[in-house]
Design a protein around this motif. Structure first.
Motif, PDB file in Angstrom:
ATOM      1  N   TYR A 287      31.338  40.158  41.589  1.00  0.00           N
ATOM      2  CA  TYR A 287      32.747  39.758  41.791  1.00  0.00           C
ATOM      3  C   TYR A 287      32.966  38.330  42.232  1.00  0.00           C
ATOM      4  N   LYS A 288      34.076  38.113  41.936  1.00  0.00           N
ATOM      5  CA  LYS A 288      34.620  36.530  42.351  1.00  0.00           C
ATOM      6  C   LYS A 288      35.875  36.385  43.084  1.00  0.00           C
ATOM      7  N   LEU A 289      36.167  35.820  43.971  1.00  0.00           N
ATOM      8  CA  LEU A 289      37.137  35.825  44.680  1.00  0.00           C
ATOM      9  C   LEU A 289      37.891  34.536  44.292  1.00  0.00           C
ATOM     10  N   HIS A 290      39.414  34.290  44.494  1.00  0.00           N
ATOM     11  CA  HIS A 290      39.945  33.560  43.869  1.00  0.00           C
ATOM     12  C   HIS A 290      41.535  33.533  44.776  1.00  0.00           C
ATOM     13  N   ASN A 291      41.900  32.385  45.004  1.00  0.00           N
ATOM     14  CA  ASN A 291      43.227  32.261  45.794  1.00  0.00           C
ATOM     15  C   ASN A 291      44.273  32.051  44.451  1.00  0.00           C
ATOM     16  N   ASP A 292      45.452  33.030  44.814  1.00  0.00           N
ATOM     17  CA  ASP A 292      46.483  32.789  44.006  1.00  0.00           C
ATOM     18  C   ASP A 292      47.425  31.881  44.314  1.00  0.00           C
ATOM     19  N   ARG A 293      48.499  31.638  43.714  1.00  0.00           N
ATOM     20  CA  ARG A 293      49.500  30.682  43.959  1.00  0.00           C
ATOM     21  C   ARG A 293      49.859  30.486  45.244  1.00  0.00           C
ATOM     22  N   LYS A 294      50.030  31.665  45.889  1.00  0.00           N
ATOM     23  CA  LYS A 294      50.427  31.768  47.366  1.00  0.00           C
ATOM     24  C   LYS A 294      49.212  31.400  48.314  1.00  0.00           C
ATOM     25  N   GLY A 295      48.191  31.048  47.826  1.00  0.00           N
ATOM     26  CA  GLY A 295      46.889  31.105  48.699  1.00  0.00           C
ATOM     27  C   GLY A 295      46.379  32.319  49.128  1.00  0.00           C
ATOM     28  N   GLU A 296      46.935  33.509  48.718  1.00  0.00           N
ATOM     29  CA  GLU A 296      46.313  34.930  49.100  1.00  0.00           C
ATOM     30  C   GLU A 296      45.243  35.036  48.314  1.00  0.00           C
TER      31      GLU A 296
ATOM     32  N   PHE B 219      38.144  39.394  40.870  1.00  0.00           N
ATOM     33  CA  PHE B 219      37.930  39.563  39.437  1.00  0.00           C
ATOM     34  C   PHE B 219      36.525  40.426  39.577  1.00  0.00           C
ATOM     35  N   LEU B 220      36.596  41.617  39.082  1.00  0.00           N
ATOM     36  CA  LEU B 220      35.310  42.401  39.237  1.00  0.00           C
ATOM     37  C   LEU B 220      34.804  42.549  37.874  1.00  0.00           C
ATOM     38  N   THR B 221      33.478  42.865  38.003  1.00  0.00           N
ATOM     39  CA  THR B 221      32.858  43.271  36.651  1.00  0.00           C
ATOM     40  C   THR B 221      32.192  44.632  37.133  1.00  0.00           C
TER      41      THR B 221
ATOM     42  N   SER C 299      44.105  45.405  50.756  1.00  0.00           N
ATOM     43  CA  SER C 299      43.848  46.803  51.382  1.00  0.00           C
ATOM     44  C   SER C 299      42.378  47.424  51.088  1.00  0.00           C
ATOM     45  N   VAL C 300      41.949  47.003  50.091  1.00  0.00           N
ATOM     46  CA  VAL C 300      40.579  47.641  49.515  1.00  0.00           C
ATOM     47  C   VAL C 300      39.107  46.566  49.710  1.00  0.00           C
ATOM     48  N   SER C 301      39.461  45.579  50.126  1.00  0.00           N
ATOM     49  CA  SER C 301      38.505  44.550  50.107  1.00  0.00           C
ATOM     50  C   SER C 301      37.220  44.950  50.648  1.00  0.00           C
ATOM     51  N   GLY C 302      36.983  45.849  51.669  1.00  0.00           N
ATOM     52  CA  GLY C 302      36.142  46.435  52.062  1.00  0.00           C
ATOM     53  C   GLY C 302      35.119  47.227  51.254  1.00  0.00           C
ATOM     54  N   LEU C 303      35.777  47.701  49.957  1.00  0.00           N
ATOM     55  CA  LEU C 303      35.254  48.397  48.864  1.00  0.00           C
ATOM     56  C   LEU C 303      34.571  47.685  47.919  1.00  0.00           C
ATOM     57  N   ILE C 304      34.906  46.222  48.082  1.00  0.00           N
ATOM     58  CA  ILE C 304      34.227  45.500  46.554  1.00  0.00           C
ATOM     59  C   ILE C 304      33.174  44.704  47.338  1.00  0.00           C
ATOM     60  N   GLU C 305      32.090  45.251  46.965  1.00  0.00           N
ATOM     61  CA  GLU C 305      30.850  44.732  47.188  1.00  0.00           C
ATOM     62  C   GLU C 305      29.712  45.167  45.970  1.00  0.00           C
ATOM     63  N   LYS C 306      28.977  44.076  45.716  1.00  0.00           N
ATOM     64  CA  LYS C 306      27.999  44.554  44.551  1.00  0.00           C
ATOM     65  C   LYS C 306      27.147  45.783  44.873  1.00  0.00           C
ATOM     66  N   ASP C 307      27.136  46.544  43.842  1.00  0.00           N
ATOM     67  CA  ASP C 307      26.525  47.877  43.667  1.00  0.00           C
ATOM     68  C   ASP C 307      27.168  49.020  44.454  1.00  0.00           C
ATOM     69  N   SER C 308      28.770  48.717  44.877  1.00  0.00           N
ATOM     70  CA  SER C 308      29.294  49.892  45.239  1.00  0.00           C
ATOM     71  C   SER C 308      29.824  50.557  44.123  1.00  0.00           C
TER      72      SER C 308
END
Length: 192
Positions: free
Chosen positions: A36-45, A49-51, A70-79
């Motif tokens: 996964y890659k984190l990216h800031n949107d136009r508002k800076g939030e 992007f997950l594979t 709301s789901v950031s805690g679920l997004i980690e490698k191998d979850s």
């Protein structure tokens, strides 16, 4: 393997099929977060992007900032996760714009429409039904519940329980009912 059974029951697409589906089609698929890659949107939030890898291959899944927060805690490698979202395309690939992300072990609780309790009535008595009612009350939720009163080799009488007896689907309910009855009585019907 419980996760494989949940995938078969609750996924309505896989990473190969999404390439053939029309833009905007709502799909549900599950698998392992490979990257996964984190990216800031136009508002800076922060958005992600997950594979996602399932038994068929890989798919890119986009989580806008409103969902990611709301789901950031679920997004980690191998979850292991289930994703529901819409198919979108660019000139090179198909992607999923996620609307919902849950741990794979919460798929049943999230997408079950109704719970069916298959009861062999040959040995059932009033006290058993009262105890079953108490178990259902301990698992209040949003799913419709149905009793299937089975007489072996004869009939199946189905009783829709009232809205006041809606239940929360999932492993806890199934375990409580099945342990009490001594056999696998719980079946769930999912939204597809």
């Amino acid at each position: 393997m419980k996760e494989l059974a949940l995938l078969k029951k609750f996924a309505n697409a896989d990473t190969v099929k999404i390439a053939d589906l029309p833009e905007g089609r709502v799909v549900r698929l599950g698998g392992i977060v490979r990257d996964y890659k984190l990216h800031n949107d136009r508002k800076g939030e922060v958005m992600a992007f997950l594979t996602l890898e399932d038994l068929s291959g890989l798919a890119e899944v986009l989580l806008f900032s409103s969902l990611y927060s709301s789901v950031s805690g679920l997004i980690e490698k191998d979850s292991a996760i289930m994703v529901e979202g819409r198919v979108t395309r660019d000139e090179n690939s198909s992607k999923i714009l996620a609307d919902t992300v849950v741990p794979i072990d919460r798929a049943e609780e999230t997408w079950t429409m109704s719970v069916h309790l298959n009861l062999d009535i040959t040995g059932l008595n009033k006290e058993d039904l009262q105890k079953l009612c108490e178990i259902l009350k301990q698992h209040k939720g949003s799913c419709s519940a149905f009793l299937h009163l089975l007489t072996p080799q004869k009939t199946d009488t189905i009783i829709a329980l009232p809205d006041s007896t809606r239940v929360r689907a999932g492993g806890d309910l199934a375990e409580a009912v099945n342990n009490f009855l001594g056999y696998g009585a719980v079946e769930t019907v999912c939204q597809k």
